[in-house]
Design a protein around this motif. Structure first.
Motif, PDB file in Angstrom:
ATOM      1  N   LEU A 470     101.743  -5.098  85.702  1.00 26.02           N
ATOM      2  CA  LEU A 470     101.366  -4.329  84.523  1.00 26.02           C
ATOM      3  C   LEU A 470     102.303  -3.150  84.256  1.00 26.02           C
ATOM      4  CD1 LEU A 470      99.136  -4.690  82.367  1.00 26.02           C
ATOM      5  CD2 LEU A 470      97.838  -2.905  83.524  1.00 26.02           C
ATOM      6  N   SER A 471     103.088  -2.749  85.254  1.00 30.78           N
ATOM      7  CA  SER A 471     104.018  -1.635  85.016  1.00 30.78           C
ATOM      8  C   SER A 471     105.089  -2.021  83.982  1.00 30.78           C
ATOM      9  CB  SER A 471     104.667  -1.190  86.324  1.00 30.78           C
ATOM     10  OG  SER A 471     105.532  -2.200  86.788  1.00 30.78           O
ATOM     11  N   GLU A 472     105.236  -3.310  83.741  1.00 28.67           N
ATOM     12  CA  GLU A 472     106.149  -3.800  82.692  1.00 28.67           C
ATOM     13  C   GLU A 472     105.825  -3.205  81.315  1.00 28.67           C
ATOM     14  OE1 GLU A 472     108.659  -6.456  82.369  1.00 28.67           O
ATOM     15  OE2 GLU A 472     108.995  -5.872  84.459  1.00 28.67           O
ATOM     16  N   LEU A 473     104.570  -2.829  81.120  1.00 31.71           N
ATOM     17  CA  LEU A 473     104.162  -2.317  79.807  1.00 31.71           C
ATOM     18  C   LEU A 473     104.978  -1.107  79.383  1.00 31.71           C
ATOM     19  CD1 LEU A 473     100.238  -2.553  79.827  1.00 31.71           C
ATOM     20  CD2 LEU A 473     101.869  -4.121  78.759  1.00 31.71           C
ATOM     21  N   LYS A 474     105.506  -0.411  80.372  1.00 29.87           N
ATOM     22  CA  LYS A 474     106.336   0.769  80.097  1.00 29.87           C
ATOM     23  C   LYS A 474     107.446   0.441  79.086  1.00 29.87           C
ATOM     24  CE  LYS A 474     107.185   5.084  81.245  1.00 29.87           C
ATOM     25  NZ  LYS A 474     106.198   6.145  81.028  1.00 29.87           N
ATOM     26  N   MET A 637      91.945   2.258  77.571  1.00 28.78           N
ATOM     27  CA  MET A 637      93.349   2.676  77.475  1.00 28.78           C
ATOM     28  C   MET A 637      94.257   1.470  77.259  1.00 28.78           C
ATOM     29  SD  MET A 637      95.651   4.363  80.485  1.00 28.78           S
ATOM     30  CE  MET A 637      97.070   5.409  80.139  1.00 28.78           C
ATOM     31  N   LEU A 638      94.023   0.445  78.054  1.00 27.95           N
ATOM     32  CA  LEU A 638      94.841  -0.771  77.998  1.00 27.95           C
ATOM     33  C   LEU A 638      94.766  -1.430  76.623  1.00 27.95           C
ATOM     34  CD1 LEU A 638      96.556  -2.787  79.674  1.00 27.95           C
ATOM     35  CD2 LEU A 638      94.423  -3.878  80.394  1.00 27.95           C
ATOM     36  N   GLU A 657      99.454  10.005  83.021  1.00 27.69           N
ATOM     37  CA  GLU A 657     100.328   8.862  82.737  1.00 27.69           C
ATOM     38  C   GLU A 657     100.734   8.819  81.263  1.00 27.69           C
ATOM     39  OE1 GLU A 657     101.511   6.347  85.122  1.00 27.69           O
ATOM     40  OE2 GLU A 657     100.884   8.057  86.352  1.00 27.69           O
ATOM     41  N   ALA A 658      99.760   8.982  80.378  1.00 27.90           N
ATOM     42  CA  ALA A 658     100.047   8.839  78.936  1.00 27.90           C
ATOM     43  C   ALA A 658     100.528  10.140  78.308  1.00 27.90           C
ATOM     44  CB  ALA A 658      98.808   8.335  78.203  1.00 27.90           C
ATOM     45  N   GLY A 659     100.347  11.253  79.014  1.00 36.94           N
ATOM     46  CA  GLY A 659     100.661  12.566  78.445  1.00 36.94           C
ATOM     47  C   GLY A 659      99.405  13.155  77.836  1.00 36.94           C
ATOM     48  N   ASN A 760      99.428   5.053  75.098  1.00 36.05           N
ATOM     49  CA  ASN A 760      98.369   4.714  76.052  1.00 36.05           C
ATOM     50  C   ASN A 760      98.579   3.323  76.633  1.00 36.05           C
ATOM     51  OD1 ASN A 760      95.898   6.658  76.515  1.00 36.05           O
ATOM     52  ND2 ASN A 760      96.642   7.034  74.440  1.00 36.05           N
ATOM     53  N   ILE A 761      98.847   2.370  75.763  1.00 39.24           N
ATOM     54  CA  ILE A 761      99.046   1.004  76.256  1.00 39.24           C
ATOM     55  C   ILE A 761     100.242   0.960  77.209  1.00 39.24           C
ATOM     56  CG2 ILE A 761      99.537  -1.386  75.576  1.00 39.24           C
ATOM     57  CD1 ILE A 761      98.279  -0.623  72.783  1.00 39.24           C
ATOM     58  N   ALA A 762     101.320   1.588  76.787  1.00 38.64           N
ATOM     59  CA  ALA A 762     102.563   1.518  77.567  1.00 38.64           C
ATOM     60  C   ALA A 762     102.427   2.158  78.949  1.00 38.64           C
ATOM     61  CB  ALA A 762     103.700   2.189  76.791  1.00 38.64           C
ATOM     62  N   ASN A 763     101.478   3.085  79.063  1.00 43.14           N
ATOM     63  CA  ASN A 763     101.349   3.798  80.343  1.00 43.14           C
ATOM     64  C   ASN A 763     100.105   3.419  81.136  1.00 43.14           C
ATOM     65  OD1 ASN A 763     103.735   5.679  80.461  1.00 43.14           O
ATOM     66  ND2 ASN A 763     102.963   6.047  78.387  1.00 43.14           N
ATOM     67  N   ALA A 764      99.552   2.272  80.798  1.00 45.22           N
ATOM     68  CA  ALA A 764      98.353   1.816  81.503  1.00 45.22           C
ATOM     69  C   ALA A 764      98.698   1.055  82.782  1.00 45.22           C
ATOM     70  CB  ALA A 764      97.491   0.952  80.577  1.00 45.22           C
TER      71      ALA A 764
END
Ligand code: AZC
Length: 789
Positions: A470-474, A637-638, A657-659, A760-764
């Motif tokens: 899931l870290s790929e979402l970054k 969040m996801l 994570e998301a700021g 939010n999605i990118a940092n989930a």
């Protein structure tokens, strides 16, 4: 798995004929569901068998949990096998609607809330990561009750998932064991459920024990026509696995509950040791090399004396040697700091239900008492605080910490609070035992399955590696200024909102504006979670809209879903209050479509899958320090919802994570609460000084709202005004309302809102249960990937 249409069709037809003597074209949705499930089972049978064989040679982790909140299996299994689209297509060709088939399945709802659902996510991650891990629990005949509303009050009806049997369970009579209680013995009959990993051949196991009597009918008595008497023994035994205790974060302290705990723990340990002996013979000192056992909260902690019993009484191992083995084998997860949830058993009851286990527990207690006397000769208070048996109560959490090599909390803040406060003495004594394991959720169920539109769009943008990592979402952050992408994720959100609107129209007959802001709070009903703060704000907002009809305001729908423990009166009163206010607002023609309040009946996993993807705002508003982690917050969040929350539990990590600028954080922090408590908190201060608050609180008792004569509103009023407002609802009201207004303004700017969503999605990524499970595997269990070929 490769999909061969002809083969599936053939198998499916064969099943339907054999089982129901019906052809595919005449089969009912129920029959198709059953046959499809059995077909899946037949296709995975070989891999399941091989997985078991491979795992038996290596170190395994066993997850002992009184709850597994699994939800439905069909859709998830098809997705994890990689054949969901093919099956849907194939059924369509036959004129069968897949959704209708899916709806035939009842949720396996063997859990209350967060703790049980966490265990279910962990199962999915273990299998997907090819890790040798197995779950153990009870096969409750009735899971968490079904909730209905009558006059806005909750009523409970039994849940009956096994009414028409379960296709995903395989009975294993050859592994049956006997569990001995003080006064009687019962048979523990195991049923295995396959846990299919995503994109792998590995199929892990969840083993659930069902209780049966040794002698089904006492024939001697039966012959005398005393039928009731004859079946008494059977009923008593079967009671053990009859029903899940519907308490979330409170400890019931009932005899049946202790019997349930010992029942599944003893059966599981007997099973584990039997299998160990098959491979390693009597080399018991090797147990910690091959077995790791996780205790999910205090519920299975009786496993510690039970393993001592098996080793010492049954296998003849010396006490000292057995204790060394025990300490290296167990680890314990704490899920709450609420004192009422740390289980304590009354000595008399414990002694009556499990007399031999009591003696062993006493032995452990005495051993530790001596250690304490040597450690702290000058601090008798501390010695007393840490005793396992204090007066006539047995402290299961203390037993867990003493008998485990690792103890973890479920979010950074929670673990810190445990170390500094609740478990301070223990942390000082065993600093190396303590570690944090921030919770996670499986992205397979909570994005891939529940939000296929967003899932495939993400895959279009960055590829599909996120499904397993899931870290790929970054990588999505590169699109933060891409208007096309931003407007697409906005459109997907609208689409999911429309789906939810449709569902709620069908199930509850409510009309909702899909263009309104969906502000959602779904979780168990508890005072510390502060649904009350939420509905107070709504009621205040309603007054403002009435007074100021031209107020600049984006229409908003407040959505709630929550079950209350049946004996928790205040929680039930709050459900009534929400529905009471909903009725007033939704029935007010002047307000129509600007403000709406919806209470979703019978909130459960299957409904959650529809709600998370449709939410704009994720309400995470617990009193700081009270919510250990939360996992719903991660699902929101996801799916691109923005958190409106306090700095509590995993919200802290979500904001990090998301700021923080991409969430709406409000209210007192843990240290503010500590200070205010020291200073002395007087709820009358906000009550008298915050504009509008007085009229909201007074509505409880001045006749504007009605509890239909139950008196519960007065009780709630008194909890706030006379009994100190323990959860600081009034204190946090103003800041909460301010954030609500901010949200309403910000939502109008679609692009900047969509940026927040994307952030939010990118940092989930951090909140995948894959990450959590890998940490458990590496830092606690010491288990290794064991992939089936
Ligand atoms: C919950 C906690 O309240 C929640 O904060 C956490 O996220 C979750 O466990 C998983 O760790 N606790 C429970 O659900 N407890 C019981 C007994 O149900």
């Amino acid at each position: 798995m490769e999909f061969n249409k002809e083969k599936w069709k053939e198998k499916l037809e064969e099943r339907l004929l054999e089982k129901f003597s019906v052809s595919l074209k005449d089969a009912s949705p129920f029959e198709v569901y059953k046959a499809l499930g059995e077909t899946v089972m037949s296709f995975i049978a070989k891999d399941w068998y091989e997985t078991k064989q491979e795992y038996s040679k290596t170190k395994q982790a066993f997850y002992l949990s009184s709850e597994f909140l699994m939800g439905r299996a069909l859709g998830n299994n098809l997705i994890n096998l990689g054949i969901d689209k093919e099956i849907q297509e194939f059924l369509k060709e036959l004129g069968i609607d897949y959704n209708q088939i899916e709806d035939e399945e009842e949720d396996a709802a063997l859990g209350n809330g967060g703790l049980g659902r966490l265990a279910a996510c962990f199962m999915d991650s273990l299998a997907t990561l090819n890790l040798p891990g197995q779950g153990y629990s009870i096969r409750y005949r009735n899971g968490i009750f079904n909730q209905y509303l009558r006059d806005g009050y909750q009523v409970e009806k039994p849940e009956t998932w096994l009414k028409y049997e379960d296709v995903w369970s395989v009975m294993r009579p050859e592994d049956e064991v006997v569990v001995n209680f003080g006064y009687t013995s019962v048979r523990a009959l195991p049923y295995d459920m396959p846990i299919i990993g995503y994109g792998t051949k590995n199929v892990n196991t969840l083993r659930l024990w069902e209780a049966h009597s040794i002698v089904d009918l006492d024939l001697g008595v039966f012959n005398q026509q005393d039928y009731l008497h004859a079946t008494q023994d059977k009923t008593l035994a079967e009671d053990i696995s009859r029903v899940l205790y519907p308490n979330d974060s409170t400890d019931e302290g009932k005899k049946l509950r202790l019997r349930q705990q010992y029942f599944f723990v003893s059966a599981s340990l007997q099973d584990i040791i039997k299998k160990f002996k098959k491979v390693h013979g009597r080399e018991f000192s090797k147990i910690p090399e091959f077995i790791s056992i996780q205790l999910n909260d205090t519920h299975p902690v009786i496993a510690i004396p039970e393993l001592m019993r098996i080793l010492v009484d049954v296998e003849g191992v010396l006490w000292e040697d057995a204790w060394e083995i025990v300490k290296k084998t167990f680890s314990y997860t704490n899920h709450t700091i609420l004192a009422e949830a740390l289980e304590k058993w009354w000595v008399g009851l414990y002694q009556e239900v499990v007399p031999r286990i009591f003696q062993i527990t006493e032995g452990i207690h005495n051993q530790f008492k001596n250690e304490l006397a040597n450690l702290y000769p000058n601090d008798v208070n501390k010695q007393n605080r840490m005793q396992i048996i204090q007066g006539n109560m047995i402290h299961m959490a203390w037993l867990a910490i003493y008998g485990s090599h690792k103890v973890n909390g479920v979010a950074e803040l929670h673990t810190e609070i445990l170390k500094e406060h609740e478990l301070r003495d223990w942390y000082e004594l065993y600093p190396d035992k303590f570690l944090n394991k921030t919770n996670g959720i499986t992205q397979r169920r909570w994005l891939l399955k529940s939000n296929p539109q967003l899932a495939s769009y993400i895959t279009e943008l960055i590829g599909d590696a996120w499904i397993k990592d899931l870290s790929e979402l970054k990588k999505l952050e590169q699109f933060i200024d891409d208007k096309k992408v931003l407007s697409k994720i906005w459109d997907i959100k609208i689409e999911k909102k429309k789906e939810l609107v449709e569902y709620l129209r069908e199930t509850q007959g409510i009309d909702i504006n899909p263009n309104s802001i969906f502000d959602v709070q779904v979780k168990r009903l508890h005072e510390y979670k502060r649904q009350l703060l939420n509905i107070f704000q709504v009621y205040d907002l309603y007054q403002q809209l009435k007074q100021n009809p031209n107020m600049d305001f984006v229409p908003t729908t407040y959505i709630y879903g929550a079950k209350a423990a049946p004996g928790y009166k205040v929680a039930k009163g709050i459900i009534r209050l929400i529905n009471d206010i909903a009725q007033i607002i939704n029935g007010d023609d002047e307000i129509k479509d600007r403000l709406k309040v919806v209470f979703v009946e019978n909130y459960r996993v299957t409904v959650a899958e529809k709600i998370f993807p449709a939410a704009d705002i994720s309400e995470q508003i617990s009193t700081a320090g009270k919510e250990a982690s939360g996992t719903g917050n991660m699902k929101f969040m996801l799916n691109g919802a923005i958190t409106l929350g306090t700095l509590d539990g995993a919200n802290v990590e979500i904001a990090k994570e998301a700021g923080e600028e991409n969430e709406y954080i409000f209210g007192m922090r843990v240290k503010d609460i500590e200070e205010l408590r020291k200073k002395g908190y007087d709820p009358r201060f906000p009550y008298n000084n915050v504009t509008g608050l007085k009229q909201v609180v007074d509505a409880l008792i001045d006749g504007r709202l009605s509890d239909l004569g139950s008196g519960i509103y007065r009780e709630i009023h008194s909890l706030l005004m006379e009994r100190g407002d323990q959860y600081f609802v009034l204190e946090d009201f103003e800041d909460y309302r301010r954030k609500q207004r901010e949200i309403n303004r910000d939502y109008k700017d679609k692009i900047s809102w969509a940026k927040k969503m994307l952030k939010n999605i990118a940092n989930a990524g951090k909140f995948s249960s894959d990450r959590t499970i890998l940490e458990y595997a590496n830092e606690i269990w010491n288990i290794k990937e064991t992939k089936i070929k």
